[in-house]
Design a protein around this motif. Structure first.
Motif, PDB file in Angstrom:
ATOM      1  N   ALA A  92       0.852  -1.184   0.000  1.00 49.97           N
ATOM      2  CA  ALA A  92       0.000   0.000   0.000  1.00 49.97           C
ATOM      3  C   ALA A  92       0.887   1.232   0.000  1.00 49.97           C
ATOM      4  CB  ALA A  92      -0.901   0.011   1.229  1.00 49.97           C
ATOM      5  N   LYS A  93       0.343   2.349  -0.428  1.00 52.06           N
ATOM      6  CA  LYS A  93       1.059   3.615  -0.295  1.00 52.06           C
ATOM      7  C   LYS A  93       1.132   3.956   1.190  1.00 52.06           C
ATOM      8  CE  LYS A  93       0.531   6.213  -4.419  1.00 52.06           C
ATOM      9  NZ  LYS A  93       0.001   7.442  -4.993  1.00 52.06           N
ATOM     10  N   TRP A  94       2.171   4.623   1.592  1.00 50.52           N
ATOM     11  CA  TRP A  94       2.402   4.892   3.005  1.00 50.52           C
ATOM     12  C   TRP A  94       1.294   5.709   3.647  1.00 50.52           C
ATOM     13  CZ3 TRP A  94       2.799   9.616   5.380  1.00 50.52           C
ATOM     14  CH2 TRP A  94       2.900  10.725   4.543  1.00 50.52           C
ATOM     15  N   ASP A  95       0.565   6.508   2.861  1.00 54.17           N
ATOM     16  CA  ASP A  95      -0.462   7.385   3.415  1.00 54.17           C
ATOM     17  C   ASP A  95      -1.892   6.918   3.112  1.00 54.17           C
ATOM     18  OD1 ASP A  95      -0.322   7.902   0.709  1.00 54.17           O
ATOM     19  OD2 ASP A  95      -0.307  10.079   0.916  1.00 54.17           O
ATOM     20  N   ASP A  96      -2.053   5.692   2.630  1.00 53.47           N
ATOM     21  CA  ASP A  96      -3.374   5.143   2.315  1.00 53.47           C
ATOM     22  C   ASP A  96      -3.908   4.395   3.534  1.00 53.47           C
ATOM     23  OD1 ASP A  96      -5.635   3.911   1.337  1.00 53.47           O
ATOM     24  OD2 ASP A  96      -4.672   3.134  -0.479  1.00 53.47           O
ATOM     25  N   ASP A  97      -4.566   5.146   4.426  1.00 51.71           N
ATOM     26  CA  ASP A  97      -5.035   4.566   5.688  1.00 51.71           C
ATOM     27  C   ASP A  97      -6.000   3.402   5.491  1.00 51.71           C
ATOM     28  OD1 ASP A  97      -3.499   6.135   7.346  1.00 51.71           O
ATOM     29  OD2 ASP A  97      -5.060   7.622   7.707  1.00 51.71           O
ATOM     30  N   ALA A  98      -6.865   3.483   4.486  1.00 58.06           N
ATOM     31  CA  ALA A  98      -7.836   2.402   4.261  1.00 58.06           C
ATOM     32  C   ALA A  98      -7.125   1.105   3.880  1.00 58.06           C
ATOM     33  CB  ALA A  98      -8.836   2.802   3.184  1.00 58.06           C
ATOM     34  N   ALA A  99      -6.169   1.180   2.972  1.00 56.95           N
ATOM     35  CA  ALA A  99      -5.435  -0.013   2.547  1.00 56.95           C
ATOM     36  C   ALA A  99      -4.589  -0.573   3.688  1.00 56.95           C
ATOM     37  CB  ALA A  99      -4.557   0.302   1.343  1.00 56.95           C
ATOM     38  N   ILE A 100      -3.976   0.294   4.473  1.00 54.03           N
ATOM     39  CA  ILE A 100      -3.155  -0.160   5.594  1.00 54.03           C
ATOM     40  C   ILE A 100      -4.032  -0.802   6.664  1.00 54.03           C
ATOM     41  CG2 ILE A 100      -1.626   0.609   7.460  1.00 54.03           C
ATOM     42  CD1 ILE A 100      -0.465   2.646   5.454  1.00 54.03           C
ATOM     43  N   SER A 101      -5.214  -0.249   6.897  1.00 55.35           N
ATOM     44  CA  SER A 101      -6.151  -0.867   7.839  1.00 55.35           C
ATOM     45  C   SER A 101      -6.550  -2.260   7.381  1.00 55.35           C
ATOM     46  CB  SER A 101      -7.409  -0.001   7.992  1.00 55.35           C
ATOM     47  OG  SER A 101      -7.107   1.200   8.647  1.00 55.35           O
ATOM     48  N   ALA A 102      -6.722  -2.425   6.072  1.00 53.32           N
ATOM     49  CA  ALA A 102      -7.063  -3.747   5.529  1.00 53.32           C
ATOM     50  C   ALA A 102      -5.922  -4.737   5.765  1.00 53.32           C
ATOM     51  CB  ALA A 102      -7.389  -3.641   4.048  1.00 53.32           C
ATOM     52  N   ILE A 103      -4.693  -4.290   5.640  1.00 52.81           N
ATOM     53  CA  ILE A 103      -3.542  -5.161   5.894  1.00 52.81           C
ATOM     54  C   ILE A 103      -3.496  -5.553   7.372  1.00 52.81           C
ATOM     55  CG2 ILE A 103      -1.015  -5.311   5.900  1.00 52.81           C
ATOM     56  CD1 ILE A 103      -1.072  -3.400   3.451  1.00 52.81           C
TER      57      ILE A 103
END
Length: 71
Positions: free
Chosen positions: A41-52
């Motif tokens: 994920a991009k470092w600032d993509d909170d939604a994608a990081i939350s999914a991880i």
């Protein structure tokens, strides 16, 4: 950016997880052998990081860990 910190904490608590940040992209490698998975994920993509984070705690990453611990 707050989710990136949460991801770092989750990864630090798990033995089979590698967290990398390079050129603004977060890569999380989890599992071992042929079942090793990678999530990015991009470092600032909170939604994608939350999914991880969810995946590591409750999804496929958690399932792989339970299988290894049972063996």
């Amino acid at each position: 950016m707050k989710q990136l910190g949460n991801l770092a904490v989750v990864c630090a608590k798990k033995k089979d997880v590698l967290l990398q940040i390079h050129n603004g992209v977060v890569s999380v490698h989890y599992g071992a052998g042929p079942t090793r998975e990678t999530a990015t994920a991009k470092w600032d993509d909170d939604a994608a990081i939350s999914a991880i984070v969810y995946e590591l705690n409750f999804g496929k990453g958690a399932e792989q860990r339970k299988e290894r611990e049972a063996a």
